[in-house]
Scaffold this motif. Structure first.
Motif, PDB file in Angstrom:
ATOM      1  N   ASP A 122      30.225  50.865  46.996  1.00 48.55           N
ATOM      2  CA  ASP A 122      29.634  50.130  48.210  1.00 48.55           C
ATOM      3  C   ASP A 122      28.786  48.858  47.597  1.00 48.55           C
ATOM      4  OD1 ASP A 122      30.919  51.277  50.527  1.00 48.55           O
ATOM      5  OD2 ASP A 122      29.403  52.898  50.415  1.00 48.55           O
ATOM      6  N   CYS A 123      28.886  48.597  46.488  1.00 50.98           N
ATOM      7  CA  CYS A 123      28.146  47.446  45.799  1.00 50.98           C
ATOM      8  C   CYS A 123      28.947  46.001  46.050  1.00 50.98           C
ATOM      9  CB  CYS A 123      27.974  47.649  44.405  1.00 50.98           C
ATOM     10  SG  CYS A 123      26.608  49.111  44.068  1.00 50.98           S
ATOM     11  N   LEU A 124      28.012  45.009  46.197  1.00 49.71           N
ATOM     12  CA  LEU A 124      28.591  43.793  46.480  1.00 49.71           C
ATOM     13  C   LEU A 124      29.499  43.300  45.454  1.00 49.71           C
ATOM     14  CD1 LEU A 124      28.627  41.321  48.257  1.00 49.71           C
ATOM     15  CD2 LEU A 124      26.763  40.444  47.096  1.00 49.71           C
ATOM     16  N   VAL A 125      30.616  42.718  45.704  1.00 49.78           N
ATOM     17  CA  VAL A 125      31.635  41.972  44.671  1.00 49.78           C
ATOM     18  C   VAL A 125      31.613  40.591  44.923  1.00 49.78           C
ATOM     19  CG1 VAL A 125      33.886  41.917  43.527  1.00 49.78           C
ATOM     20  CG2 VAL A 125      32.803  44.287  44.050  1.00 49.78           C
ATOM     21  N   ILE A 126      31.556  39.640  44.166  1.00 47.05           N
ATOM     22  CA  ILE A 126      31.364  38.206  44.399  1.00 47.05           C
ATOM     23  C   ILE A 126      32.608  37.535  43.714  1.00 47.05           C
ATOM     24  CG2 ILE A 126      30.295  35.876  44.133  1.00 47.05           C
ATOM     25  CD1 ILE A 126      27.616  37.862  43.869  1.00 47.05           C
ATOM     26  N   LEU A 167      27.852  30.470  50.476  1.00 48.62           N
ATOM     27  CA  LEU A 167      28.121  28.890  50.411  1.00 48.62           C
ATOM     28  C   LEU A 167      29.608  28.869  50.244  1.00 48.62           C
ATOM     29  CD1 LEU A 167      25.102  29.282  49.396  1.00 48.62           C
ATOM     30  CD2 LEU A 167      25.559  27.415  47.814  1.00 48.62           C
ATOM     31  N   PRO A 168      29.959  27.615  50.362  1.00 43.66           N
ATOM     32  CA  PRO A 168      31.525  27.074  50.390  1.00 43.66           C
ATOM     33  C   PRO A 168      32.157  27.842  49.064  1.00 43.66           C
ATOM     34  CG  PRO A 168      30.149  25.532  51.185  1.00 43.66           C
ATOM     35  CD  PRO A 168      29.323  26.412  50.747  1.00 43.66           C
ATOM     36  N   ASN A 169      33.613  28.143  49.397  1.00 43.32           N
ATOM     37  CA  ASN A 169      34.297  28.473  48.291  1.00 43.32           C
ATOM     38  C   ASN A 169      33.866  30.007  47.587  1.00 43.32           C
ATOM     39  OD1 ASN A 169      36.092  26.248  48.440  1.00 43.32           O
ATOM     40  ND2 ASN A 169      34.160  24.959  47.464  1.00 43.32           N
ATOM     41  N   ILE A 170      33.245  30.667  48.292  1.00 41.08           N
ATOM     42  CA  ILE A 170      32.896  31.956  48.007  1.00 41.08           C
ATOM     43  C   ILE A 170      33.039  33.075  48.956  1.00 41.08           C
ATOM     44  CG2 ILE A 170      30.519  33.517  47.386  1.00 41.08           C
ATOM     45  CD1 ILE A 170      29.313  30.897  46.268  1.00 41.08           C
ATOM     46  N   ARG A 171      33.872  34.069  48.515  1.00 45.72           N
ATOM     47  CA  ARG A 171      34.093  35.493  49.275  1.00 45.72           C
ATOM     48  C   ARG A 171      33.519  36.463  48.590  1.00 45.72           C
ATOM     49  NH1 ARG A 171      34.828  31.654  51.833  1.00 45.72           N
ATOM     50  NH2 ARG A 171      36.548  30.820  52.827  1.00 45.72           N
ATOM     51  N   ILE A 172      33.401  37.598  49.476  1.00 46.94           N
ATOM     52  CA  ILE A 172      32.853  38.631  49.066  1.00 46.94           C
ATOM     53  C   ILE A 172      33.605  39.980  49.542  1.00 46.94           C
ATOM     54  CG2 ILE A 172      30.183  37.574  49.073  1.00 46.94           C
ATOM     55  CD1 ILE A 172      29.917  38.944  51.752  1.00 46.94           C
ATOM     56  N   SER A 173      33.041  41.173  48.714  1.00 49.62           N
ATOM     57  CA  SER A 173      33.917  42.316  49.149  1.00 49.62           C
ATOM     58  C   SER A 173      33.104  43.359  48.692  1.00 49.62           C
ATOM     59  CB  SER A 173      35.404  42.579  48.605  1.00 49.62           C
ATOM     60  OG  SER A 173      35.283  42.431  47.086  1.00 49.62           O
ATOM     61  N   THR A 195      21.300  34.815  37.862  1.00 49.36           N
ATOM     62  CA  THR A 195      21.722  34.203  36.603  1.00 49.36           C
ATOM     63  C   THR A 195      23.290  33.871  36.562  1.00 49.36           C
ATOM     64  OG1 THR A 195      19.660  34.723  35.546  1.00 49.36           O
ATOM     65  CG2 THR A 195      21.057  33.331  34.306  1.00 49.36           C
ATOM     66  N   GLU A 196      23.890  35.379  36.791  1.00 47.78           N
ATOM     67  CA  GLU A 196      25.240  35.113  36.649  1.00 47.78           C
ATOM     68  C   GLU A 196      26.230  34.420  37.454  1.00 47.78           C
ATOM     69  OE1 GLU A 196      23.540  38.845  34.610  1.00 47.78           O
ATOM     70  OE2 GLU A 196      23.231  37.625  36.438  1.00 47.78           O
ATOM     71  N   LYS A 215      35.012  28.821  41.373  1.00 48.77           N
ATOM     72  CA  LYS A 215      34.308  27.681  40.747  1.00 48.77           C
ATOM     73  C   LYS A 215      33.122  28.009  39.835  1.00 48.77           C
ATOM     74  CE  LYS A 215      36.396  24.555  44.129  1.00 48.77           C
ATOM     75  NZ  LYS A 215      36.128  23.249  44.863  1.00 48.77           N
ATOM     76  N   LEU A 216      32.519  29.262  40.050  1.00 45.19           N
ATOM     77  CA  LEU A 216      31.502  29.603  39.223  1.00 45.19           C
ATOM     78  C   LEU A 216      31.717  30.609  38.219  1.00 45.19           C
ATOM     79  CD1 LEU A 216      28.895  30.161  42.280  1.00 45.19           C
ATOM     80  CD2 LEU A 216      29.190  28.079  41.172  1.00 45.19           C
ATOM     81  N   SER A 217      32.373  31.593  38.393  1.00 43.15           N
ATOM     82  CA  SER A 217      32.848  32.310  37.248  1.00 43.15           C
ATOM     83  C   SER A 217      34.407  32.599  37.142  1.00 43.15           C
ATOM     84  CB  SER A 217      32.162  33.771  37.782  1.00 43.15           C
ATOM     85  OG  SER A 217      32.639  34.627  36.744  1.00 43.15           O
ATOM     86  N   GLU A 218      35.087  32.848  35.978  1.00 46.81           N
ATOM     87  CA  GLU A 218      36.262  33.021  36.071  1.00 46.81           C
ATOM     88  C   GLU A 218      36.755  34.401  36.449  1.00 46.81           C
ATOM     89  OE1 GLU A 218      37.476  32.359  31.881  1.00 46.81           O
ATOM     90  OE2 GLU A 218      37.169  30.125  32.320  1.00 46.81           O
ATOM     91  N   GLU A 219      35.830  35.219  36.364  1.00 42.34           N
ATOM     92  CA  GLU A 219      35.961  36.709  36.794  1.00 42.34           C
ATOM     93  C   GLU A 219      35.355  37.215  37.937  1.00 42.34           C
ATOM     94  OE1 GLU A 219      35.331  39.215  33.445  1.00 42.34           O
ATOM     95  OE2 GLU A 219      37.094  38.571  32.340  1.00 42.34           O
ATOM     96  N   LYS A 220      35.823  38.013  38.856  1.00 38.96           N
ATOM     97  CA  LYS A 220      34.853  38.417  39.997  1.00 38.96           C
ATOM     98  C   LYS A 220      33.578  39.226  39.186  1.00 38.96           C
ATOM     99  CE  LYS A 220      38.491  39.388  43.257  1.00 38.96           C
ATOM    100  NZ  LYS A 220      39.055  40.267  44.347  1.00 38.96           N
ATOM    101  N   ILE A 221      32.408  38.661  40.040  1.00 42.78           N
ATOM    102  CA  ILE A 221      30.947  39.380  39.645  1.00 42.78           C
ATOM    103  C   ILE A 221      30.779  40.809  40.286  1.00 42.78           C
ATOM    104  CG2 ILE A 221      28.690  38.918  39.502  1.00 42.78           C
ATOM    105  CD1 ILE A 221      29.487  35.817  39.516  1.00 42.78           C
TER     106      ILE A 221
END
Length: 369
Positions: free
Chosen positions: A237-241, A226-232, A194-195, A245-251
Motif C-alpha cells: 500500500d505504498c506509493l509508486v511513482i 504534476l503533468p506527465n506523472i501517474r501514481i499507483s 531527492t529521487e 521524464k524524471l526517472s527511467e524506472e518507476k520510483i
C-alpha cells in the motif's frame, strides 16, 4: 521576436536574471567563481551548483536528506531537472520575466531546483540567505517562492508580496494552515524527495471554498500530481511513482497512501513509522496532526516494546517541558493516546534539520526497563 522555450539543460533562457542581471553561460560561470571566492556561505553553495550545472556532465550529484536512513549521494540527470522545472512552470502558469525568490539552502535539491526553474523558465530570481526569517525585499512583488514551514510562519505579515508559495521539507501544522486562510497568496504543500527531483505533487492549503475545508474532505486533503506523472500502490500500500521524464524506472516509495485516481492521493505516513499495537495499526503522522496546535514544543509519536500489545504508543517532546496538560489529548481516540511521555533536550537531526526518529528513540530506550 518569439520568446525561446528552453527544453535542454545546455541553454539558459534569454529572460533569466539573477539578482536583477542577465548573464550568458560564460558570464554566469564568472559569477559562480566570484560567489565561491568572495560570497557568503549560501552564495558559495549557489556558485558551486552553477559550476556543476554549466559543466560538460549530463548529471549533477545530489545528497539525500537522510531523514529515513543514512544520507547518500545520487546522480540526477540535468535533463530530468529541466523536465521537472517545465512541469512546475506548466502547473503554476509561470511566464518568462516572472519574479522568483530563492531562500532555501542550495546544497539540497529544493534549493537547486529554484535556480534550475529560473534558468529554464526565464524567471528573474533574487537570492536571499536561507534563514528561518527570510529578509527579502518588501518593496518587490514576487510570483513564486519555495519555503519550509518555519519560514512560512515567520513571514506571514509579508505574504501578499508573493503570489504563489510552495512549502515542503516538513509537515505543515494545522495551526499554520489556519493562519493561511483568508490571505491573498496561494500556498501549496509539496510532496516529493531527492529521487523525484523535488516535488511531483501539490496540495492547496488555502483559498479553498468553505465547503472543502476540514480534514474529512477529500479535496482539502489530497495531493494532485504534476503533468506527465501517474501514481499507483504496491502490495504494501505504498506509493509508486511513474514519472518517465524524471526517472527511467518507476520510483517505489515507503509512503503509505490512499489512492483516489492515477493523479490524486492522500498521504497517510511512512511505513517505517507504522506502529502495531494490540493488532491495530497506528500512523504516527496522523496522530501528530491532531496534536500540532496543542503542543508548542517539537514532538513526535513513537513506540516502545510491550509484553502483550507488542508495541505501545509513546510521545517524545523536545526541550524543557515538564508536563503536558491532559486536555491536549482530547482530540485523540482513546487507543491513540500515548501511554508514556519522554522529554529530551534535543532530537537527533539530519543536516537539513529533519528529525531522525529512530535514532532519537534510541536515546531514551534505556529508560524502558
Amino acid at each position: 521576436m518569439a520568446i525561446q522555450v528552453i527544453t535542454n539543460f545546455k541553454f539558459i533562457h534569454e529572460k533569466f536574471k539573477l539578482n536583477g542581471v542577465y548573464y550568458s553561460n560564460e558570464a554566469l560561470l564568472h559569477v559562480a567563481s566570484n560567489f565561491i571566492k568572495e560570497g557568503e556561505p549560501y552564495e558559495k553553495e549557489v556558485g558551486k551548483f552553477l559550476q556543476h550545472w554549466l559543466d560538460e556532465n549530463e548529471f549533477v550529484v545530489v545528497k539525500t536528506s537522510g531523514s529515513t536512513g543514512t544520507p547518500k549521494s545520487i546522480k540526477i540527470k540535468k535533463q530530468a531537472m529541466v523536465n521537472s522545472a517545465l512541469a512546475t512552470g506548466e502547473f503554476f502558469d509561470l511566464k518568462p520575466s516572472d519574479k522568483a525568490l530563492h531562500c532555501l539552502p542550495t546544497r539540497f535539491i529544493a534549493g537547486k531546483m529554484m535556480l534550475v526553474r529560473a534558468m529554464v523558465l526565464g524567471l528573474e530570481i533574487d537570492l536571499e540567505a536561507p534563514t528561518a526569517h527570510p529578509d527579502f525585499n518588501i518593496y518587490r512583488a514576487y510570483n513564486f517562492c519555495a519555503m519550509v514551514p518555519l519560514q512560512l510562519d515567520n513571514i506571514l505579515q509579508d505574504f501578499n508580496l508573493i503570489k504563489t508559495i510552495i512549502v515542503g521539507g516538513a509537515p505543515v501544522s494545522t495551526a499554520l494552515i489556519e493562519k493561511l486562510q483568508g490571505i491573498d497568496s496561494h500556498v501549496y504543500e509539496s510532496y516529493g524527495m531527492t529521487e523525484t527531483v523535488t516535488h511531483i505533487a501539490l496540495k492547496k492549503l488555502n483559498n479553498l471554498p468553505p465547503s472543502l475545508r476540514g480534514k474529512a474532505k477529500r479535496s482539502a486533503e489530497s495531493f494532485k500530481t504534476l503533468p506527465n506523472i501517474r501514481i499507483s500502490k504496491d502490495e504494501r500500500d505504498c506509493l509508486v511513482i511513474d514519472a518517465p521524464k524524471l526517472s527511467e524506472e518507476k520510483i517505489i516509495t515507503n509512503d503509505l497512501v490512499e489512492i483516489y485516481s492515477e493523479t490524486e492521493f492522500k498521504w497517510l505516513g511512512r511505513i517505517d513509522n507504522v506502529i502495531n499495537s494490540g493488532g491495530l495499526k497506528f500512523f504516527p503522522e496522523q496522530i501528530e496532526a491532531k496534536l500540532q496546535d496543542k503542543i508548542q514544543a517539537r514532538f513526535f509519536i513513537a513506540s516502545k516494546p510491550h509484553e502483550t500489545l507488542g508495541e505501545q504508543l509513546i510521545l517524545l517532546v523536545e526541550g524543557g517541558i515538564e508536563s503536558i496538560d491532559p486536555s491536549a489529548f482530547s482530540s485523540l481516540k482513546r487507543n491513540e493516546r500515548p501511554k508514556n511521555i519522554f522529554t529530551l533536550k534535543q532530537f537527533v537531526e539530519t543536516a537539513s534539520g529533519k528529525v531522525q526518529r529512530k535514532k532519537t528513540v534510541e536515546l531514551i530506550s534505556h529508560n524502558w526497563s
